[in-house]
Motif scaffolding. Structure first.
Motif, PDB file in Angstrom:
ATOM      1  N   HIS A 182      21.988  91.631  46.478  1.00 42.54           N
ATOM      2  CA  HIS A 182      22.395  91.094  45.172  1.00 42.54           C
ATOM      3  C   HIS A 182      23.749  90.395  45.322  1.00 42.54           C
ATOM      4  O   HIS A 182      24.612  90.860  46.082  1.00 42.54           O
ATOM      5  CB  HIS A 182      22.509  92.255  44.178  1.00 42.54           C
ATOM      6  N   PRO A 183      23.954  89.272  44.635  1.00 39.80           N
ATOM      7  CA  PRO A 183      25.238  88.570  44.743  1.00 39.80           C
ATOM      8  C   PRO A 183      26.453  89.463  44.504  1.00 39.80           C
ATOM      9  O   PRO A 183      27.490  89.280  45.145  1.00 39.80           O
ATOM     10  CB  PRO A 183      25.144  87.471  43.675  1.00 39.80           C
ATOM     11  N   GLY A 184      26.334  90.438  43.647  1.00 35.41           N
ATOM     12  CA  GLY A 184      27.444  91.351  43.374  1.00 35.41           C
ATOM     13  C   GLY A 184      27.698  92.351  44.485  1.00 35.41           C
ATOM     14  O   GLY A 184      28.702  93.064  44.460  1.00 35.41           O
ATOM     15  N   HIS A 214      32.817  82.758  49.055  1.00 36.74           N
ATOM     16  CA  HIS A 214      32.341  81.467  49.549  1.00 36.74           C
ATOM     17  C   HIS A 214      30.823  81.392  49.456  1.00 36.74           C
ATOM     18  O   HIS A 214      30.274  80.407  48.948  1.00 36.74           O
ATOM     19  CB  HIS A 214      32.774  81.230  50.991  1.00 36.74           C
ATOM     20  N   ALA A 215      30.138  82.409  49.950  1.00 33.11           N
ATOM     21  CA  ALA A 215      28.670  82.394  49.934  1.00 33.11           C
ATOM     22  C   ALA A 215      28.130  82.322  48.513  1.00 33.11           C
ATOM     23  O   ALA A 215      27.216  81.539  48.228  1.00 33.11           O
ATOM     24  CB  ALA A 215      28.125  83.625  50.651  1.00 33.11           C
ATOM     25  N   ASN A 216      28.691  83.101  47.620  1.00 34.94           N
ATOM     26  CA  ASN A 216      28.224  83.070  46.233  1.00 34.94           C
ATOM     27  C   ASN A 216      28.517  81.731  45.581  1.00 34.94           C
ATOM     28  O   ASN A 216      27.723  81.238  44.788  1.00 34.94           O
ATOM     29  CB  ASN A 216      28.833  84.211  45.423  1.00 34.94           C
ATOM     30  N   GLY A 217      29.640  81.122  45.926  1.00 34.92           N
ATOM     31  CA  GLY A 217      29.953  79.797  45.382  1.00 34.92           C
ATOM     32  C   GLY A 217      28.951  78.753  45.823  1.00 34.92           C
ATOM     33  O   GLY A 217      28.592  77.847  45.067  1.00 34.92           O
ATOM     34  N   GLU A 218      28.476  78.857  47.059  1.00 33.38           N
ATOM     35  CA  GLU A 218      27.468  77.931  47.559  1.00 33.38           C
ATOM     36  C   GLU A 218      26.081  78.265  47.015  1.00 33.38           C
ATOM     37  O   GLU A 218      25.289  77.375  46.744  1.00 33.38           O
ATOM     38  CB  GLU A 218      27.447  77.939  49.089  1.00 33.38           C
ATOM     39  N   ARG A 277      25.572  76.997  43.198  1.00 34.56           N
ATOM     40  CA  ARG A 277      26.055  75.648  42.923  1.00 34.56           C
ATOM     41  C   ARG A 277      25.368  75.058  41.697  1.00 34.56           C
ATOM     42  O   ARG A 277      24.167  75.232  41.496  1.00 34.56           O
ATOM     43  CB  ARG A 277      25.810  74.754  44.133  1.00 34.56           C
ATOM     44  N   PRO A 278      26.110  74.320  40.886  1.00 39.29           N
ATOM     45  CA  PRO A 278      25.544  73.713  39.683  1.00 39.29           C
ATOM     46  C   PRO A 278      24.412  72.726  39.973  1.00 39.29           C
ATOM     47  O   PRO A 278      23.527  72.533  39.153  1.00 39.29           O
ATOM     48  CB  PRO A 278      26.721  72.990  39.036  1.00 39.29           C
ATOM     49  N   ASP A 279      24.433  72.114  41.180  1.00 41.01           N
ATOM     50  CA  ASP A 279      23.380  71.142  41.495  1.00 41.01           C
ATOM     51  C   ASP A 279      22.083  71.812  41.959  1.00 41.01           C
ATOM     52  O   ASP A 279      21.098  71.145  42.238  1.00 41.01           O
ATOM     53  CB  ASP A 279      23.854  70.137  42.543  1.00 41.01           C
ATOM     54  N   GLY A 280      22.090  73.158  42.036  1.00 47.92           N
ATOM     55  CA  GLY A 280      20.879  73.881  42.402  1.00 47.92           C
ATOM     56  C   GLY A 280      20.554  73.831  43.876  1.00 47.92           C
ATOM     57  O   GLY A 280      19.496  74.291  44.292  1.00 47.92           O
ATOM     58  N   ASP A 281      21.456  73.275  44.692  1.00 41.38           N
ATOM     59  CA  ASP A 281      21.196  73.137  46.116  1.00 41.38           C
ATOM     60  C   ASP A 281      21.828  74.274  46.907  1.00 41.38           C
ATOM     61  O   ASP A 281      22.285  74.088  48.018  1.00 41.38           O
ATOM     62  CB  ASP A 281      21.719  71.784  46.616  1.00 41.38           C
ATOM     63  N   GLY A 282      21.860  75.465  46.328  1.00 44.48           N
ATOM     64  CA  GLY A 282      22.463  76.609  46.999  1.00 44.48           C
ATOM     65  C   GLY A 282      21.642  77.073  48.184  1.00 44.48           C
ATOM     66  O   GLY A 282      20.420  77.043  48.161  1.00 44.48           O
ATOM     67  N   THR A 283      22.321  77.475  49.229  1.00 40.44           N
ATOM     68  CA  THR A 283      21.650  77.916  50.441  1.00 40.44           C
ATOM     69  C   THR A 283      22.186  79.241  50.954  1.00 40.44           C
ATOM     70  O   THR A 283      21.669  79.761  51.922  1.00 40.44           O
ATOM     71  CB  THR A 283      21.829  76.876  51.561  1.00 40.44           C
ATOM     72  N   HIS A 284      23.204  79.773  50.364  1.00 38.57           N
ATOM     73  CA  HIS A 284      23.895  80.929  50.922  1.00 38.57           C
ATOM     74  C   HIS A 284      23.429  82.245  50.303  1.00 38.57           C
ATOM     75  O   HIS A 284      24.202  83.001  49.735  1.00 38.57           O
ATOM     76  CB  HIS A 284      25.397  80.753  50.774  1.00 38.57           C
ATOM     77  N   MET A 306      31.271  79.537  39.929  1.00 31.59           N
ATOM     78  CA  MET A 306      30.885  78.271  39.304  1.00 31.59           C
ATOM     79  C   MET A 306      31.735  77.923  38.092  1.00 31.59           C
ATOM     80  O   MET A 306      31.320  77.148  37.260  1.00 31.59           O
ATOM     81  CB  MET A 306      29.418  78.291  38.882  1.00 31.59           C
ATOM     82  N   GLY A 307      32.875  78.548  37.939  1.00 35.65           N
ATOM     83  CA  GLY A 307      33.709  78.217  36.799  1.00 35.65           C
ATOM     84  C   GLY A 307      33.066  78.601  35.478  1.00 35.65           C
ATOM     85  O   GLY A 307      33.465  78.156  34.421  1.00 35.65           O
ATOM     86  N   SER A 308      32.071  79.486  35.523  1.00 36.64           N
ATOM     87  CA  SER A 308      31.333  79.837  34.318  1.00 36.64           C
ATOM     88  C   SER A 308      32.074  80.839  33.455  1.00 36.64           C
ATOM     89  O   SER A 308      31.686  81.091  32.325  1.00 36.64           O
ATOM     90  CB  SER A 308      29.978  80.443  34.710  1.00 36.64           C
ATOM     91  N   GLY A 309      33.103  81.457  34.029  1.00 32.71           N
ATOM     92  CA  GLY A 309      33.784  82.508  33.309  1.00 32.71           C
ATOM     93  C   GLY A 309      33.142  83.862  33.555  1.00 32.71           C
ATOM     94  O   GLY A 309      33.664  84.882  33.138  1.00 32.71           O
ATOM     95  N   ASP A 310      31.998  83.901  34.238  1.00 38.89           N
ATOM     96  CA  ASP A 310      31.338  85.157  34.569  1.00 38.89           C
ATOM     97  C   ASP A 310      31.933  85.679  35.861  1.00 38.89           C
ATOM     98  O   ASP A 310      31.822  85.053  36.899  1.00 38.89           O
ATOM     99  CB  ASP A 310      29.825  84.964  34.763  1.00 38.89           C
ATOM    100  N   ASN A 311      32.588  86.802  35.795  1.00 40.48           N
ATOM    101  CA  ASN A 311      33.196  87.378  36.986  1.00 40.48           C
ATOM    102  C   ASN A 311      32.257  88.390  37.605  1.00 40.48           C
ATOM    103  O   ASN A 311      31.622  89.169  36.904  1.00 40.48           O
ATOM    104  CB  ASN A 311      34.518  88.057  36.637  1.00 40.48           C
ATOM    105  N   ILE A 312      32.186  88.388  38.914  1.00 42.43           N
ATOM    106  CA  ILE A 312      31.457  89.399  39.655  1.00 42.43           C
ATOM    107  C   ILE A 312      32.506  90.308  40.256  1.00 42.43           C
ATOM    108  O   ILE A 312      33.410  89.851  40.951  1.00 42.43           O
ATOM    109  CB  ILE A 312      30.607  88.775  40.778  1.00 42.43           C
ATOM    110  N   THR A 313      32.428  91.597  39.982  1.00 41.91           N
ATOM    111  CA  THR A 313      33.377  92.540  40.538  1.00 41.91           C
ATOM    112  C   THR A 313      32.743  93.223  41.724  1.00 41.91           C
ATOM    113  O   THR A 313      31.680  93.822  41.608  1.00 41.91           O
ATOM    114  CB  THR A 313      33.800  93.584  39.483  1.00 41.91           C
ATOM    115  N   TYR A 314      33.381  93.117  42.864  1.00 46.77           N
ATOM    116  CA  TYR A 314      32.893  93.749  44.072  1.00 46.77           C
ATOM    117  C   TYR A 314      33.468  95.142  44.152  1.00 46.77           C
ATOM    118  O   TYR A 314      34.588  95.388  43.751  1.00 46.77           O
ATOM    119  CB  TYR A 314      33.305  92.943  45.309  1.00 46.77           C
ATOM    120  N   GLY A 315      32.713  96.054  44.699  1.00 44.05           N
ATOM    121  CA  GLY A 315      33.162  97.431  44.853  1.00 44.05           C
ATOM    122  C   GLY A 315      34.354  97.538  45.776  1.00 44.05           C
ATOM    123  O   GLY A 315      34.635  96.651  46.569  1.00 44.05           O
TER     124      GLY A 315
END
Length: 121
Positions: free
Chosen positions: A57-59, A37-41, A44-51, A15-24
């Motif tokens: 956990h997202p990470g 892609h899934a985490n980006g959806e 989403r800033p509009d709160g309409d995330g479905t993924h 989300m361009g937040s500057g918060d990085n998620i590091t995957y193993g």
């Protein structure tokens, strides 16, 4: 840097937040792209995330996708889809993973298994 399995650590800025998620380092490039892609959806800033995938956990999404794609998640069903894509159904999580080249997506369809059987082509 690759670990002993030849796979790389990857980082995603969501989300361009500057918060990085590091995957193993257990996730390959395709799985990391799917998770990004899934985490980006999902975030989403509009709160309409479905993924989202229940219980993942997202990470840890890249590692989950990698497990599904490489047969390390039990009971996953696989279908060949249009355009050379592949679809995976995880009955435990009621989740779909779609691979399209070295990209794709994953999510929990509202229609559940019916989506995988009847709508996903």
């Amino acid at each position: 840097m690759p670990d002993s399995f030849g796979k790389h650590d990857a980082t995603c800025e969501c989300m361009g937040s500057g918060d990085n998620i590091t995957y193993g380092s257990l996730a390959d490039e395709t799985s990391t792209n799917i998770a990004n892609h899934a985490n980006g959806e999902a975030l989403r800033p509009d709160g309409d995330g479905t993924h989202f995938v229940r219980g993942v956990h997202p990470g840890r999404m890249a590692e989950y996708a990698d497990g599904v794609i490489n047969g390390n998640v039990p009971n996953v069903e696989i279908r060949n889809l249009n355009g050379g894509r592949r679809g995976f159904w995880d009955p435990d999580k009621s989740a779909v993973v779609i691979v399209n080249g070295n990209r794709g997506t994953m999510f929990t369809p509202k229609a559940g298994r019916k989506y995988f059987d009847e709508e996903l082509n």
